[in-house]
Design a protein around this motif. Structure first.
Motif, mmCIF file in Angstrom:
data_model
loop_
_atom_site.group_PDB
_atom_site.id
_atom_site.type_symbol
_atom_site.label_atom_id
_atom_site.label_comp_id
_atom_site.label_asym_id
_atom_site.label_seq_id
_atom_site.Cartn_x
_atom_site.Cartn_y
_atom_site.Cartn_z
ATOM 1 N N ALA A 172 0.887 -1.175 0.000
ATOM 2 C CA ALA A 172 0.000 0.000 0.000
ATOM 3 C C ALA A 172 0.924 1.223 0.000
ATOM 4 O O ALA A 172 1.500 1.572 1.035
ATOM 5 N N TYR A 173 1.078 1.820 -1.169
ATOM 6 C CA TYR A 173 2.077 2.881 -1.344
ATOM 7 C C TYR A 173 1.617 4.238 -0.803
ATOM 8 O O TYR A 173 0.449 4.604 -0.930
ATOM 9 N N LYS A 211 1.829 8.527 -0.790
ATOM 10 C CA LYS A 211 1.852 9.560 -1.834
ATOM 11 C C LYS A 211 2.525 10.813 -1.308
ATOM 12 O O LYS A 211 2.610 11.040 -0.091
ATOM 13 N N THR A 254 2.479 8.787 -6.423
ATOM 14 C CA THR A 254 2.727 7.589 -5.625
ATOM 15 C C THR A 254 4.232 7.423 -5.452
ATOM 16 O O THR A 254 4.995 7.640 -6.394
ATOM 17 N N ALA A 291 -0.830 9.997 3.143
ATOM 18 C CA ALA A 291 -1.959 9.106 2.839
ATOM 19 C C ALA A 291 -1.777 7.687 3.358
ATOM 20 O O ALA A 291 -2.262 6.736 2.739
ATOM 21 N N SER A 350 -5.122 6.187 4.067
ATOM 22 C CA SER A 350 -5.850 6.065 2.789
ATOM 23 C C SER A 350 -5.288 4.909 1.962
ATOM 24 O O SER A 350 -6.039 4.170 1.315
ATOM 25 N N ALA A 351 -3.966 4.744 1.965
ATOM 26 C CA ALA A 351 -3.342 3.663 1.197
ATOM 27 C C ALA A 351 -3.780 2.305 1.743
ATOM 28 O O ALA A 351 -4.056 1.375 0.968
ATOM 29 N N ALA A 371 -7.306 1.650 0.561
ATOM 30 C CA ALA A 371 -7.325 1.308 -0.869
ATOM 31 C C ALA A 371 -6.871 -0.133 -1.081
ATOM 32 O O ALA A 371 -7.500 -0.889 -1.837
ATOM 33 N N ASP A 392 -8.611 10.968 -0.217
ATOM 34 C CA ASP A 392 -7.397 10.516 -0.912
ATOM 35 C C ASP A 392 -7.449 9.037 -1.312
ATOM 36 O O ASP A 392 -6.544 8.555 -1.995
ATOM 37 N N CYS A 400 -5.373 6.647 -4.178
ATOM 38 C CA CYS A 400 -4.532 5.505 -3.761
ATOM 39 C C CYS A 400 -4.899 4.249 -4.539
ATOM 40 O O CYS A 400 -4.080 3.341 -4.669
ATOM 41 N N GLY A 446 -3.400 5.490 -8.355
ATOM 42 C CA GLY A 446 -1.939 5.615 -8.221
ATOM 43 C C GLY A 446 -1.255 6.340 -9.366
ATOM 44 O O GLY A 446 -1.903 6.935 -10.234
#
Ligand code: ATP
Length: 276
Positions: A3-4, A6, A30, A94, A97-98, A101, A130, A134, A137
């Motif tokens: 889960a990257y 940002k 990302t 984020a 948020s990541a 997602a 966000d 995510c 990306g």
């Protein structure tokens, strides 16, 4: 699943929406720093996370994502979500948020894709502004609260040194201070042109974040760390999102790694990352 995080290469506040939220124009990128999120089918929803200060209940973004997923697709399912945190929270990167997602993408796969991409993005937005980015990306121009996404060409090769002061800044806190103290940001034309032409120096000089002044009033270390990044040779440096992390743009990974190591001190955490 990775889960990257940002970074906001650009963030301007255009005004207030009728519901009181702020309307923004932002360029999100990302980056290679990631949490690890795994999801398994289970009875009910549960979240385990290796950061004791982050809630595991319905306040957790991944918990809310799972609840939103089952509600939207009408399946009486459950999920056990396991999160290994690397992205600092309260950083404007984020992290939460990541995780949401990644949970949504995996749940949709596990349950046989009951939601279309459009429906998944709608659930994502109900969890946080966000979260849709995510899911998509890359590099994107985002408007509205951040959910109106226009994908952009990948940015030119570069690397980021990221400095996170130990004090977090809450997003509502930063916007409240922005409403009081204001903030400045150049128009987006220069950064959008730089992305089009693939010029990293122009990209760095076209950056801006209207929330930086407000967040620095709350956490003065934000401006200090930005100046330290510039003094260390960053092509450009600024805060990401509503802070408190700041980043500098460097030409290559070696320079960014060197900056992250040199700028580490007792009251911060540093990272380096590449665009993804
Ligand atoms: P953004 O750039 O999206 O504003 P942020 O860095 O400001 O992100 P988060 O990392 O999402 O903020 O964390 C904000 C708060 O959300 C934290 O203080 C934490 O208590 C809560 N939170 C809930 N779920 C999570 C999660 N999965 N990971 C991190 N924080 C979470």
């Amino acid at each position: 699943m990775k889960a990257y995080a940002k970074l906001n290469l650009y963030l301007n506040v255009n005004g207030r929406l009728p519901d009181g939220y702020h309307e923004i124009t932002t360029v999100m990128q990302t980056v290679s720093l990631f949490d690890e999120v795994s999801v398994e089918k289970a009875d009910g929803i549960s979240v385990s996370i290796d950061a004791p200060h982050i809630p595991r209940d319905e306040r957790n973004t991944a918990f809310r994502a799972a609840a939103g997923f089952f509600k939207a697709c009408g399946i009486k399912g459950g999920a056990s979500v396991k999160i290994i945190k690397n992205i600092p929270d309260g950083a404007g990167m984020a992290g939460g948020s990541a995780d949401a997602a990644a949970a949504l993408i995996q749940l949709n796969k596990l349950y046989g894709s009951p939601l279309s991409k459009k429906e998944l993005l709608k659930v994502a937005f109900s969890v946080g502004a966000d979260v849709p980015f995510c899911i998509t990306g890359g590099t994107a121009l985002c408007r509205g609260k951040g959910e109106i996404i226009t994908p952009l060409k990948a940015i030119p090769a570069c690397a980021f040194a990221i400095v996170k002061p130990l004090s977090p800044v809450g997003t509502p806190q930063a916007y409240a201070e922005y409403d009081r103290a204001g903030g400045v940001c150049p128009p987006p034309d220069a950064i959008l042109e730089a992305i089009k032409s693939g010029n990293v120096r122009k990209l760095a000089s076209g950056m801006g974040n209207a929330l930086q002044k407000a967040a620095s009033n709350i956490c003065p270390q934000i401006n200090d760390e930005t100046e330290r990044l510039k003094a260390f040779g960053a092509l450009g440096a600024q805060m990401t999102g509503s802070g408190s992390a700041v980043f500098g743009v460097f030409e290559n990974a070696k320079d960014a790694e060197r900056a992250a190591a040199a700028l580490k001190r007792d009251n911060n955490v540093t990272f380096w990352a590449l665009p993804v």
